[in-house]
Design a protein around this motif. Structure first.
Motif, PDB file in Angstrom:
ATOM      1  N   MET A  43      -5.669 -13.736 -12.949  1.00 33.24           N
ATOM      2  CA  MET A  43      -4.274 -14.161 -13.076  1.00 33.24           C
ATOM      3  C   MET A  43      -3.408 -13.396 -12.067  1.00 33.24           C
ATOM      4  N   ALA A  44      -2.618 -14.115 -11.271  1.00 37.60           N
ATOM      5  CA  ALA A  44      -1.745 -13.438 -10.297  1.00 37.60           C
ATOM      6  C   ALA A  44      -0.493 -12.922 -10.997  1.00 37.60           C
ATOM      7  N   ILE A  45      -0.133 -11.692 -10.757  1.00 32.54           N
ATOM      8  CA  ILE A  45       1.087 -11.151 -11.347  1.00 32.54           C
ATOM      9  C   ILE A  45       2.017 -10.675 -10.240  1.00 32.54           C
ATOM     10  N   ASN A  46       3.288 -10.639 -10.572  1.00 36.31           N
ATOM     11  CA  ASN A  46       4.285 -10.167  -9.620  1.00 36.31           C
ATOM     12  C   ASN A  46       4.863  -8.862 -10.162  1.00 36.31           C
ATOM     13  N   LEU A  47       4.649  -7.772  -9.459  1.00 36.17           N
ATOM     14  CA  LEU A  47       5.099  -6.466  -9.954  1.00 36.17           C
ATOM     15  C   LEU A  47       6.405  -6.008  -9.311  1.00 36.17           C
ATOM     16  N   THR A  48       7.053  -6.888  -8.532  1.00 33.26           N
ATOM     17  CA  THR A  48       8.325  -6.484  -7.928  1.00 33.26           C
ATOM     18  C   THR A  48       9.437  -6.514  -8.973  1.00 33.26           C
ATOM     19  N   THR A  49      10.499  -5.773  -8.727  1.00 37.88           N
ATOM     20  CA  THR A  49      11.653  -5.759  -9.629  1.00 37.88           C
ATOM     21  C   THR A  49      12.899  -6.159  -8.839  1.00 37.88           C
ATOM     22  N   THR A  50      14.013  -6.290  -9.533  1.00 35.92           N
ATOM     23  CA  THR A  50      15.258  -6.665  -8.842  1.00 35.92           C
ATOM     24  C   THR A  50      16.055  -5.433  -8.401  1.00 35.92           C
ATOM     25  N   SER A  51      15.534  -4.231  -8.686  1.00 38.70           N
ATOM     26  CA  SER A  51      16.253  -3.009  -8.289  1.00 38.70           C
ATOM     27  C   SER A  51      16.356  -2.909  -6.769  1.00 38.70           C
ATOM     28  N   LYS A  52      17.520  -2.523  -6.303  1.00 34.23           N
ATOM     29  CA  LYS A  52      17.725  -2.369  -4.857  1.00 34.23           C
ATOM     30  C   LYS A  52      16.981  -1.131  -4.365  1.00 34.23           C
ATOM     31  N   ILE A  53      16.216  -1.278  -3.296  1.00 31.77           N
ATOM     32  CA  ILE A  53      15.493  -0.121  -2.745  1.00 31.77           C
ATOM     33  C   ILE A  53      16.481   0.763  -1.997  1.00 31.77           C
ATOM     34  N   THR A  54      16.560   2.028  -2.422  1.00 31.37           N
ATOM     35  CA  THR A  54      17.565   2.932  -1.827  1.00 31.37           C
ATOM     36  C   THR A  54      16.918   4.024  -0.971  1.00 31.37           C
ATOM     37  N   TRP A  55      15.602   3.922  -0.733  1.00 26.01           N
ATOM     38  CA  TRP A  55      14.995   4.838   0.229  1.00 26.01           C
ATOM     39  C   TRP A  55      15.579   4.557   1.612  1.00 26.01           C
ATOM     40  N   CYS A  56      15.571   5.541   2.492  1.00 29.68           N
ATOM     41  CA  CYS A  56      16.057   5.325   3.856  1.00 29.68           C
ATOM     42  C   CYS A  56      15.254   4.179   4.486  1.00 29.68           C
ATOM     43  N   PRO A  57      15.894   3.339   5.299  1.00 28.76           N
ATOM     44  CA  PRO A  57      15.137   2.262   5.949  1.00 28.76           C
ATOM     45  C   PRO A  57      13.964   2.835   6.743  1.00 28.76           C
ATOM     46  N   GLY A  58      12.785   2.295   6.506  1.00 29.65           N
ATOM     47  CA  GLY A  58      11.585   2.758   7.199  1.00 29.65           C
ATOM     48  C   GLY A  58      10.871   3.902   6.524  1.00 29.65           C
ATOM     49  N   CYS A  59      11.396   4.396   5.396  1.00 32.11           N
ATOM     50  CA  CYS A  59      10.733   5.527   4.717  1.00 32.11           C
ATOM     51  C   CYS A  59       9.332   5.120   4.270  1.00 32.11           C
ATOM     52  N   PRO A  60       8.324   5.935   4.557  1.00 27.16           N
ATOM     53  CA  PRO A  60       6.951   5.598   4.155  1.00 27.16           C
ATOM     54  C   PRO A  60       6.730   5.546   2.641  1.00 27.16           C
ATOM     55  N   ASN A  61       7.726   5.974   1.836  1.00 26.76           N
ATOM     56  CA  ASN A  61       7.596   5.744   0.392  1.00 26.76           C
ATOM     57  C   ASN A  61       7.398   4.257   0.111  1.00 26.76           C
ATOM     58  N   SER A  62       8.039   3.398   0.928  1.00 30.37           N
ATOM     59  CA  SER A  62       7.893   1.946   0.722  1.00 30.37           C
ATOM     60  C   SER A  62       6.453   1.503   0.957  1.00 30.37           C
ATOM     61  N   GLN A  63       5.788   2.145   1.911  1.00 32.62           N
ATOM     62  CA  GLN A  63       4.389   1.765   2.176  1.00 32.62           C
ATOM     63  C   GLN A  63       3.493   2.166   0.999  1.00 32.62           C
ATOM     64  N   ILE A  64       3.795   3.318   0.391  1.00 37.23           N
ATOM     65  CA  ILE A  64       3.023   3.724  -0.803  1.00 37.23           C
ATOM     66  C   ILE A  64       3.280   2.731  -1.935  1.00 37.23           C
ATOM     67  N   LEU A  65       4.540   2.360  -2.104  1.00 33.27           N
ATOM     68  CA  LEU A  65       4.897   1.393  -3.153  1.00 33.27           C
ATOM     69  C   LEU A  65       4.119   0.081  -2.972  1.00 33.27           C
ATOM     70  N   VAL A  66       4.126  -0.456  -1.759  1.00 35.99           N
ATOM     71  CA  VAL A  66       3.456  -1.740  -1.510  1.00 35.99           C
ATOM     72  C   VAL A  66       1.949  -1.595  -1.703  1.00 35.99           C
ATOM     73  N   SER A  67       1.388  -0.481  -1.245  1.00 32.85           N
ATOM     74  CA  SER A  67      -0.062  -0.261  -1.403  1.00 32.85           C
ATOM     75  C   SER A  67      -0.432  -0.193  -2.878  1.00 32.85           C
ATOM     76  N   LEU A  68       0.336   0.544  -3.659  1.00 32.44           N
ATOM     77  CA  LEU A  68       0.028   0.682  -5.085  1.00 32.44           C
ATOM     78  C   LEU A  68       0.164  -0.654  -5.810  1.00 32.44           C
ATOM     79  N   ARG A  69       1.256  -1.353  -5.511  1.00 35.51           N
ATOM     80  CA  ARG A  69       1.436  -2.683  -6.132  1.00 35.51           C
ATOM     81  C   ARG A  69       0.260  -3.599  -5.782  1.00 35.51           C
ATOM     82  N   GLN A  70      -0.155  -3.563  -4.519  1.00 39.70           N
ATOM     83  CA  GLN A  70      -1.249  -4.440  -4.071  1.00 39.70           C
ATOM     84  C   GLN A  70      -2.539  -4.134  -4.828  1.00 39.70           C
ATOM     85  N   VAL A  71      -2.838  -2.840  -4.995  1.00 38.52           N
ATOM     86  CA  VAL A  71      -4.061  -2.452  -5.717  1.00 38.52           C
ATOM     87  C   VAL A  71      -3.994  -2.956  -7.164  1.00 38.52           C
ATOM     88  N   LEU A  72      -2.866  -2.732  -7.825  1.00 36.26           N
ATOM     89  CA  LEU A  72      -2.749  -3.138  -9.232  1.00 36.26           C
ATOM     90  C   LEU A  72      -2.840  -4.657  -9.359  1.00 36.26           C
TER      91      LEU A  72
END
Ligand code: SF4
Length: 261
Positions: free
Chosen positions: A1-30
């Protein structure tokens, strides 16, 4: 079953912050593990601490708990003890995990608590705008060390290997495929998993060029079940930064022993 783990919260990390890459990687694995029926998302709980990384629980649509600075791991071990059927994953910053929370990290590893710890390691306190952490290199100039840090940096990989962690790895946030592979292996591991994710803070300490010249992936066939070999790999290089799964071995977990009492 495909799930969507994104939320409507505005991302407030600095543009380009690698925290976003960790977020996307973790979401993808789950998402992949759920699609493959390896996990049910309602059986996964995430915890985070205080720091830039801590916003990650706002951006993943799943059960989560955001706690105090340095206290991610007690929350995770409490959740796992209360309900051992849950998969318990957590994000910490390097200040969170290696400064305020170091004693929790060491004892959870020593006990082989069945939790998965992902450190967003940017080598400073970023949310408070750039003070030295225990991971900052000697000579680091920040707001608390204007003349340069006089301390040697803490070595999380060698420490985790030394205190009995059963899964010890390092990856780089910018290598998302490599990060996904390591995160998945950490989640699949039964026992304490520790992953140091190098995540440059591009606003207060941009180390990307420095890292690119020094990071390399180890040959994991040589190391994954052998503690001595893992220690040899991480101590044999001083000018390079090894990435990969240094140790992946098994022993009885804390929660198994607890619930057998
Ligand atoms: Fe990322 Fe650094 Fe900005 Fe925090 S301060 S969001 S770690 S770039």
């Amino acid at each position: 079953m495909a799930i969507n783990l994104t939320t409507t919260s505005k991302i407030t990390w600095c543009p380009g912050c690698p925290n976003s890459q960790i977020l996307v990687s973790l979401r993808q694995v789950l998402q992949t593990m759920v699609a493959e029926n390896k996990l049910r998302i309602e059986d996964v709980v995430m915890s985070a601490g205080i720091g830039c990384h801590g916003k990650i629980t706002d951006y993943i649509n799943m059960n989560s708990f955001t706690g105090l600075h340095g206290r991610v791991i007690p929350a995770m071990t409490g959740i796992k003890c209360a309900n051992p059927k849950l998969t318990v994953i957590g994000s910490c910053g390097d200040g969170d995990a290696f400064s305020e929370g170091l004693e929790h990290l060491v004892h959870a590893a020593r006990r082989n608590s069945d939790i998965k710890v992902f450190v967003h390691d940017n080598q400073l306190f970023a949310l408070t705008t750039g003070q030295a952490s225990s991971r900052s290199p000697k000579g680091f100039k920040g707001k608390s060390t204007p003349f340069g840090s006089i301390e040697e940096p803490f070595d999380p990989i060698l420490t985790m290997l030394s205190v009995g962690a059963t899964f010890v790895a390092r990856t780089y946030a910018g290598d998302m495929k490599g990060t996904e592979r390591v995160i998945r292996a950490a989640i699949e591991h039964k026992g304490f998993s520790f992953v140091d994710i190098i995540q440059p803070c591009i606003t207060f300490f941009d180390t990307r060029d420095f890292l690119k010249e020094r990071m390399y992936w180890i040959d994991e066939k040589e190391s994954t079940g052998d503690l001595k070999k893992a220690i040899e790999i991480v101590t044999s290089v001083t000018d390079k930064i090894p990435l990969g799964i240094f140790l992946n071995t098994t022993k009885v977990t804390f929660e198994e022993q607890l619930h057998n009492l």
